[in-house]
Write an enzyme that holds these catalytic residues in place. Structure first.
Site, short mmCIF file in Angstrom:
data_model
loop_
_atom_site.label_atom_id
_atom_site.label_comp_id
_atom_site.label_asym_id
_atom_site.label_seq_id
_atom_site.Cartn_x
_atom_site.Cartn_y
_atom_site.Cartn_z
N GLU A 37 2.14 -13.57 -34.15
CA GLU A 37 2.48 -14.99 -34.16
C GLU A 37 2.13 -15.63 -32.80
O GLU A 37 1.61 -16.74 -32.73
CB GLU A 37 3.97 -15.14 -34.47
CG GLU A 37 4.50 -16.56 -34.51
CD GLU A 37 3.90 -17.40 -35.65
OE1 GLU A 37 4.19 -18.60 -35.68
OE2 GLU A 37 3.15 -16.86 -36.50
N GLU A 118 19.35 -2.87 -5.52
CA GLU A 118 18.12 -3.09 -6.28
C GLU A 118 17.32 -1.80 -6.35
O GLU A 118 17.20 -1.11 -5.34
CB GLU A 118 17.24 -4.15 -5.58
CG GLU A 118 18.00 -5.40 -5.24
CD GLU A 118 17.23 -6.37 -4.32
OE1 GLU A 118 16.10 -6.05 -3.92
OE2 GLU A 118 17.79 -7.43 -4.02
N LYS A 120 14.15 0.32 -5.86
CA LYS A 120 13.02 0.07 -4.96
C LYS A 120 11.72 0.40 -5.70
O LYS A 120 11.39 1.56 -5.91
CB LYS A 120 13.15 0.92 -3.70
CG LYS A 120 12.06 0.62 -2.70
CD LYS A 120 12.32 1.27 -1.36
CE LYS A 120 11.26 0.87 -0.37
NZ LYS A 120 9.92 1.31 -0.78
N LYS A 319 16.13 6.20 0.26
CA LYS A 319 15.02 6.83 -0.43
C LYS A 319 15.48 8.02 -1.28
O LYS A 319 16.41 8.74 -0.90
CB LYS A 319 13.98 7.33 0.60
CG LYS A 319 13.41 6.24 1.49
CD LYS A 319 12.61 5.21 0.72
CE LYS A 319 11.20 5.64 0.44
NZ LYS A 319 10.31 5.58 1.59
N CYS A 416 -17.20 19.59 19.23
CA CYS A 416 -18.16 19.48 20.33
C CYS A 416 -18.30 20.76 21.15
O CYS A 416 -19.13 20.83 22.06
CB CYS A 416 -17.78 18.32 21.25
SG CYS A 416 -16.31 18.64 22.23
N CYS A 431 -8.75 18.96 22.98
CA CYS A 431 -10.15 19.18 23.32
C CYS A 431 -10.40 18.47 24.64
O CYS A 431 -9.97 17.34 24.84
CB CYS A 431 -11.04 18.59 22.22
SG CYS A 431 -12.69 18.18 22.78
C1 9MJ Z 1 11.18 -3.23 -3.56
N1 9MJ Z 1 10.08 -2.65 -3.09
O1 9MJ Z 1 11.54 -3.07 -4.69
C2 9MJ Z 1 12.42 -5.24 -0.95
N2 9MJ Z 1 11.91 -4.08 -2.66
O2 9MJ Z 1 13.25 -6.73 0.76
C3 9MJ Z 1 13.11 -4.68 -2.90
N3 9MJ Z 1 11.48 -4.43 -1.45
C4 9MJ Z 1 12.34 -5.88 0.34
N4 9MJ Z 1 13.41 -5.40 -1.83
C5 9MJ Z 1 12.91 -7.15 2.00
N5 9MJ Z 1 13.83 -4.55 -4.03
C6 9MJ Z 1 11.76 -6.53 2.35
C7 9MJ Z 1 11.39 -5.71 1.28
#
Ligand code: 9MJ
Length: 676
Positions: A37, A118, A120, A319, A416, A431
């Site tokens: 659609e 959030e 990443k 991380k 070298c 070196c």
């Molecule tokens: C990522 N890569 O998802 C930031 N980012 O905020 C999120 N990166 C960020 N925030 C400030 N969720 C600088 C980078």
């Protein structure tokens, strides 16, 4: 023939309808109609526009198919720098981060900071500029200050609105986010490319980066890129809410795609719990994440926390652990770096780690090999974290074969033949060939041309090898003496490519002082130190003649770095090379005078009411650049309250506490007096 009102109305109706379905599908993930659609409506609009080309507008949903290829990307100066994030690698780092935040906010142990959490996204950071609600520019992050103009490509991304929905957007609004290649689309594309014998991408992030850097946006349009917004940059001509989470919510109502897994929590404990949940969610997501990001939600608190050189103090990326793989250490070879450092590199039986094939890994130095107790033939454990070069972290003792070979530091340079020396007490072997060593020459030229240095487009590794191997250049300064006649003699160098390179070299001559200092490749002087040196000395000559004591006054420069810098500028050969650069026309603007960063150190300001000649954020930033703290609440410790129009309770409180009050004019006078 002029279109009738009926046709104009029909075209508008179809556009609104298609935009709405695009929004429902891409941003809210809830379709009301089938794909078939949607296609039918799209073709109706397309047909009407073909009949009436005068009615085609730039932001029509049909205009996402890409346009004629570009020659190259132009550069974009970000009006506000695009930041990067500090990393946390474990719970301890997170607890430290939260402790620092509370200390700077002058909050107690019990106070629970509101954080937005959030995922990443492991994609490519981009900036989208909307003016009066229309998408006018898309840019890559680049080095945070200068990116590339990829407007043509972002316009093909269906989930990025060409026109913001709703009302009340600031007249200029920069939205920042991460563009990514969905996993499903990536697997499909690679399977097809493999069948057709074409290049396959190593991972979705490379595919996203490669697709965004297509000069032909018609190709970009064929790939399923999408984006999650994570913040705003520049905001002019309008106000946004005072909390990060509320900004993301309002962006969503304007048609911008925001990750549905974002949550706002109170306290670091809830952040750690969010992290654990995302670790579990990770395999089921259609995009790659390499951690989670926590941001202090309240923008006043963010302003109080402020920034380091390029990372905000109000955010951190927690991380995920590195991915690991096991393979055989087949050999160890030695590479010679820019400063002569002879570094062992592991040659591995190729192995897949987190979707990427690894066949080399760094071993850092001989001490590291001794520490890991490695011999050639071992089965080794490889770790790969995000973009970082993979490293060997250990071996499996049960799998050590009978026949092995020790790793030995070569006595002479593999490039070298000069003697390799490892001074007593130092870890790095070097070196001794200096600029006679072709490997060192190549590396210093590569460094000079690299993106954060003079950024010479088109001067890749292979070309540097050719130029040095053919004895066309000895030092980076010789680059500017190259001629077309010399270049076209090189293998696979057509006159057009030769000219492009000469043009790129010419363009690179206009640079900045921080870039130039960085490009010199002084040991221990990375990009951030180069910036500090430029800011402190403001000119090359002052820096060149600075003694070690003065050098140590520069932020982040200690005795070791000061010694390296002073030593560099004492060498005749380095000064000759610098003079040659300048004689060839390498130049930069004089650094602008900036304010005294310590003028208001120890003072706390509170801004209240409406300011007329500058925004509150600008006032905050300028005060902070003079070393002042800017707080959101008045206490007996406040040095000054700056009262704009219609100042309310904060002014009353200041009066009752006897805190000094200044008006906007006095503030401006103060800022100007100190050069901010
Ligand atoms: C990522 N890569 O998802 C930031 N980012 O905020 C999120 N990166 C960020 N925030 C400030 N969720 C600088 C980078």
């Amino acid at each position: 023939m002029a279109a009738s009102k009926k046709i104009v109305d029909e075209i508008n109706r179809l556009r609104v309808e298609l935009d709405r379905h695009n929004y429902l599908y891409h941003t809210l993930d809830q379709s009301e109609i089938s794909d078939a659609e949607f296609d039918r409506l799209f073709h109706q609009l397309k047909a009407l526009e073909t009949e009436h080309p005068e009615l085609v507008t730039e932001d029509s949903p049909t205009q996402r198919v890409g346009s004629a290829p570009l020659e190259s990307f132009s550069q974009v100066q970000h009006e506000m720098p695009m930041l990067s994030l500090d990393n946390a690698f474990g719970d301890e780092d997170m607890l430290d981060f939260d402790r620092r935040v509370r200390a700077r906010l002058e909050r107690s142990e019990e106070y629970r900071v509101r954080y937005t959490c959030e995922p990443k996204i492991d994609g490519v950071a981009v900036s989208l500029m909307y003016e009066n609600g229309r998408l006018v520019r898309g840019a890559t992050r680049g080095d945070g200050t200068t990116g590339e103009d990829i407007t043509q490509n972002v316009r093909t991304i269906e989930s990025i609105p060409l026109k913001l929905h709703g009302k009340g957007h600031p007249s200029r609004l920069e939205i920042r986010g991460e563009v990514y290649f969905p996993r499903s689309g990536f697997d499909k594309m690679n399977a097809e490319a493999e069948k057709a014998g074409q290049k396959v991408f190593a991972n979705p992030r490379n595919a996203a980066a490669g697709t965004l850097r297509q000069l032909d946006s018609r190709l970009t349009a064929k790939r399923p890129l999408t984006m999650f917004a994570y913040s705003v940059g520049l905001v002019e001509g309008g106000e946004l809410p005072a909390a990060h989470s509320d900004i993301l919510a309002i962006l969503k109502t304007w048609g911008i795609r925001v990750n549905p897994l974002i949550e706002t929590v109170e306290g670091v404990g809830a952040c750690l719990e969010y992290y654990e949940r995302m670790l579990i969610e990770r395999p089921s997501l259609d995009y790659e994440i390499d951690g989670v990001v926590f941001k202090v939600d309240n923008l006043d608190e963010q302003a109080t926390l402020g920034m380091l050189t390029r990372t905000p103090r109000w955010a951190i990326a927690h991380k995920f652990p590195a991915e690991e793989g096991i393979t055989i250490l087949e050999d160890v070879e030695f590479q010679v770096g820019r400063t002569g450092a002879v570094t062992p590199v592991a040659r591995l039986q190729p192995v897949q780690v987190g979707g990427v094939t690894i066949s080399n890994a760094t071993l850092h130095n001989m001490d590291e090999i001794a520490r890991l107790d490695l011999v050639i033939g071992d089965t080794v454990v490889i770790q790969r974290a995000g973009d970082v070069i993979p490293k060997v972290v250990g071996f499996v003792p049960e799998k050590r074969p009978k026949k092995t070979r020790m790793v030995e530091l070569p006595g002479t340079c593999p490039a070298c033949g000069s003697e390799v020396l490892k001074p007593e007490g130092e870890v790095i072997a070097r070196c001794t060939g200096g600029l006679q060593c072709s490997a060192q020459r190549k590396e210093s030229i590569r460094h000079f041309a690299s993106r954060l240095a003079l950024d010479i487009e088109g001067l890749g590794d292979k070309l540097v090898n050719q130029l040095v191997d053919e004895d066309l250049i000895e030092s980076p300064a010789d680059l500017f003496k190259l001629t077309e006649a010399q270049l076209v003699k090189l293998e696979r160098m057509a006159p057009k490519s030769a000219n492009n390179l000469l043009e790129a070299l010419e363009k690179s001559k206009i640079t900045t002082l921080p870039r130039f200092i960085y490009s010199l490749g002084i040991q221990e002087v990375g990009e951030s130190t180069a910036r500090n040196l430029a800011q402190f000395f403001k000119g090359l000559d002052v820096l060149r003649s600075a003694d070690e004591e003065t050098l140590q006054e520069v932020p982040d420069v200690g005795p070791v770095v000061a010694q390296k810098i002073a030593h560099f500028f004492q060498q005749d050969v380095n000064n000759q090379v610098i003079n040659q650069f300048i004689a060839s026309g390498v130049r930069w603007e004089q650094e602008e005078e900036t304010g005294d960063p310590e003028a208001l150190l120890g003072e706390t300001y509170v801004l209240t009411g409406t300011l007329s000649s500058l925004t509150r954020n600008e006032a905050k930033a300028r005060l902070q650049s003079l070393g002042a703290r800017v707080s959101g609440s008045v206490s007996a410790k406040t040095s000054y309250v700056v009262a704009g129009d219609a100042a309310g309770s904060k002014l009353t409180k200041a009066q009752s506490l006897g805190v000094a009050i200044m008006d906007e004019d006095a503030l401006i006078e103060l800022l100007e007096k100190h050069g901010a």
